[in-house]
Design a protein around this motif. Structure first.
Motif, PDB file in Angstrom:
ATOM      1  N   TYR A 247      42.739   1.646   1.831  1.00  0.00           N
ATOM      2  CA  TYR A 247      42.179   2.013   0.526  1.00  0.00           C
ATOM      3  C   TYR A 247      40.964   2.921   0.709  1.00  0.00           C
ATOM      4  O   TYR A 247      40.830   3.940   0.027  1.00  0.00           O
ATOM      5  CB  TYR A 247      41.813   0.754  -0.262  1.00  0.00           C
ATOM      6  CG  TYR A 247      41.210   1.042  -1.613  1.00  0.00           C
ATOM      7  CD1 TYR A 247      41.956   1.672  -2.605  1.00  0.00           C
ATOM      8  CD2 TYR A 247      39.897   0.688  -1.907  1.00  0.00           C
ATOM      9  CE1 TYR A 247      41.418   1.942  -3.841  1.00  0.00           C
ATOM     10  CE2 TYR A 247      39.353   0.954  -3.147  1.00  0.00           C
ATOM     11  CZ  TYR A 247      40.109   1.582  -4.120  1.00  0.00           C
ATOM     12  OH  TYR A 247      39.563   1.856  -5.346  1.00  0.00           O
ATOM     13  N   GLY A 248      40.109   2.577   1.659  1.00  0.00           N
ATOM     14  CA  GLY A 248      38.928   3.410   1.925  1.00  0.00           C
ATOM     15  C   GLY A 248      39.299   4.817   2.362  1.00  0.00           C
ATOM     16  O   GLY A 248      38.685   5.795   1.934  1.00  0.00           O
ATOM     17  N   ARG A 249      40.320   4.928   3.229  1.00  0.00           N
ATOM     18  CA  ARG A 249      40.763   6.257   3.671  1.00  0.00           C
ATOM     19  C   ARG A 249      41.291   7.072   2.500  1.00  0.00           C
ATOM     20  O   ARG A 249      41.035   8.264   2.392  1.00  0.00           O
ATOM     21  CB  ARG A 249      41.838   6.133   4.744  1.00  0.00           C
ATOM     22  CG  ARG A 249      41.306   5.829   6.128  1.00  0.00           C
ATOM     23  CD  ARG A 249      42.359   5.985   7.202  1.00  0.00           C
ATOM     24  NE  ARG A 249      43.515   5.117   6.981  1.00  0.00           N
ATOM     25  CZ  ARG A 249      43.616   3.861   7.407  1.00  0.00           C
ATOM     26  NH1 ARG A 249      42.619   3.321   8.091  1.00  0.00           N
ATOM     27  NH2 ARG A 249      44.695   3.156   7.162  1.00  0.00           N
ATOM     28  N   CYS A 250      42.026   6.418   1.608  1.00  0.00           N
ATOM     29  CA  CYS A 250      42.571   7.115   0.447  1.00  0.00           C
ATOM     30  C   CYS A 250      41.453   7.644  -0.454  1.00  0.00           C
ATOM     31  O   CYS A 250      41.464   8.800  -0.859  1.00  0.00           O
ATOM     32  CB  CYS A 250      43.491   6.182  -0.345  1.00  0.00           C
ATOM     33  SG  CYS A 250      44.246   6.954  -1.794  1.00  0.00           S
ATOM     34  N   VAL A 251      40.477   6.793  -0.746  1.00  0.00           N
ATOM     35  CA  VAL A 251      39.354   7.213  -1.594  1.00  0.00           C
ATOM     36  C   VAL A 251      38.551   8.303  -0.909  1.00  0.00           C
ATOM     37  O   VAL A 251      38.185   9.309  -1.530  1.00  0.00           O
ATOM     38  CB  VAL A 251      38.463   6.004  -1.961  1.00  0.00           C
ATOM     39  CG1 VAL A 251      37.180   6.457  -2.643  1.00  0.00           C
ATOM     40  CG2 VAL A 251      39.223   5.034  -2.849  1.00  0.00           C
ATOM     41  N   GLN A 252      38.303   8.148   0.394  1.00  0.00           N
ATOM     42  CA  GLN A 252      37.535   9.148   1.131  1.00  0.00           C
ATOM     43  C   GLN A 252      38.251  10.496   1.112  1.00  0.00           C
ATOM     44  O   GLN A 252      37.625  11.537   0.886  1.00  0.00           O
ATOM     45  CB  GLN A 252      37.312   8.702   2.563  1.00  0.00           C
ATOM     46  CG  GLN A 252      36.490   9.681   3.360  1.00  0.00           C
ATOM     47  CD  GLN A 252      36.319   9.263   4.816  1.00  0.00           C
ATOM     48  OE1 GLN A 252      37.086   8.434   5.321  1.00  0.00           O
ATOM     49  NE2 GLN A 252      35.344   9.815   5.477  1.00  0.00           N
ATOM     50  N   ALA A 253      39.540  10.502   1.351  1.00  0.00           N
ATOM     51  CA  ALA A 253      40.299  11.753   1.343  1.00  0.00           C
ATOM     52  C   ALA A 253      40.279  12.406  -0.038  1.00  0.00           C
ATOM     53  O   ALA A 253      40.247  13.631  -0.157  1.00  0.00           O
ATOM     54  CB  ALA A 253      41.739  11.496   1.779  1.00  0.00           C
TER      55      ALA A 253
ATOM     56  N   PRO B 240      35.566  17.344   0.281  1.00  0.00           N
ATOM     57  CA  PRO B 240      35.558  18.689  -0.320  1.00  0.00           C
ATOM     58  C   PRO B 240      36.988  19.182  -0.550  1.00  0.00           C
ATOM     59  O   PRO B 240      37.832  19.114   0.338  1.00  0.00           O
ATOM     60  CB  PRO B 240      34.836  19.534   0.731  1.00  0.00           C
ATOM     61  CG  PRO B 240      33.965  18.563   1.461  1.00  0.00           C
ATOM     62  CD  PRO B 240      34.749  17.277   1.478  1.00  0.00           C
ATOM     63  N   GLY B 241      37.234  19.601  -1.737  1.00  0.00           N
ATOM     64  CA  GLY B 241      38.564  20.065  -2.102  1.00  0.00           C
ATOM     65  C   GLY B 241      39.444  18.964  -2.655  1.00  0.00           C
ATOM     66  O   GLY B 241      40.502  19.229  -3.213  1.00  0.00           O
ATOM     67  N   GLY B 242      39.029  17.730  -2.501  1.00  0.00           N
ATOM     68  CA  GLY B 242      39.790  16.600  -3.021  1.00  0.00           C
ATOM     69  C   GLY B 242      39.479  16.376  -4.488  1.00  0.00           C
ATOM     70  O   GLY B 242      38.515  16.901  -5.028  1.00  0.00           O
ATOM     71  N   SER B 243      40.308  15.606  -5.114  1.00  0.00           N
ATOM     72  CA  SER B 243      40.108  15.322  -6.534  1.00  0.00           C
ATOM     73  C   SER B 243      40.477  13.870  -6.806  1.00  0.00           C
ATOM     74  O   SER B 243      41.661  13.529  -6.891  1.00  0.00           O
ATOM     75  CB  SER B 243      40.981  16.252  -7.371  1.00  0.00           C
ATOM     76  OG  SER B 243      40.854  15.935  -8.729  1.00  0.00           O
TER      77      SER B 243
END
Length: 80
Positions: free
Chosen positions: A32-38, A42-45
């Motif tokens: 879950y943390g990796r998903c939120v971090q990604a 920058p460039g993520g939404s």
């Protein structure tokens, strides 16, 4: 104990149990943390339900850890 005190007692009990449950769900928490971090890189939404699958896996793991904790307490004769 006042009604407000009873509520805070339950909250404190849950907060005390959180580290144990988090440790039991390390892989799910990391996913879950990796998903939120990604999603916030920058460039993520980050948007609603973007990491819903990972969150649901984490929530399910916490629920299973709680059931296991309650079962252990019941076998030991304690209350939760």
């Amino acid at each position: 104990m006042s009604v407000n005190g009873a509520v805070w007692g339950r909250v404190r009990s849950r907060l005390r149990a959180f580290p144990e449950r988090l440790a039991a769900c390390g892989a799910e928490a990391a996913a879950y943390g990796r998903c939120v971090q990604a999603s916030t890189a920058p460039g993520g939404s980050l948007s609603k339900d973007l990491c819903a699958r990972e969150f649901e896996a984490l929530r399910s793991c916490f629920a299973a850890a709680r059931r296991l904790h309650l079962k252990k307490k019941k076998n030991l004769g304690g209350s939760c």
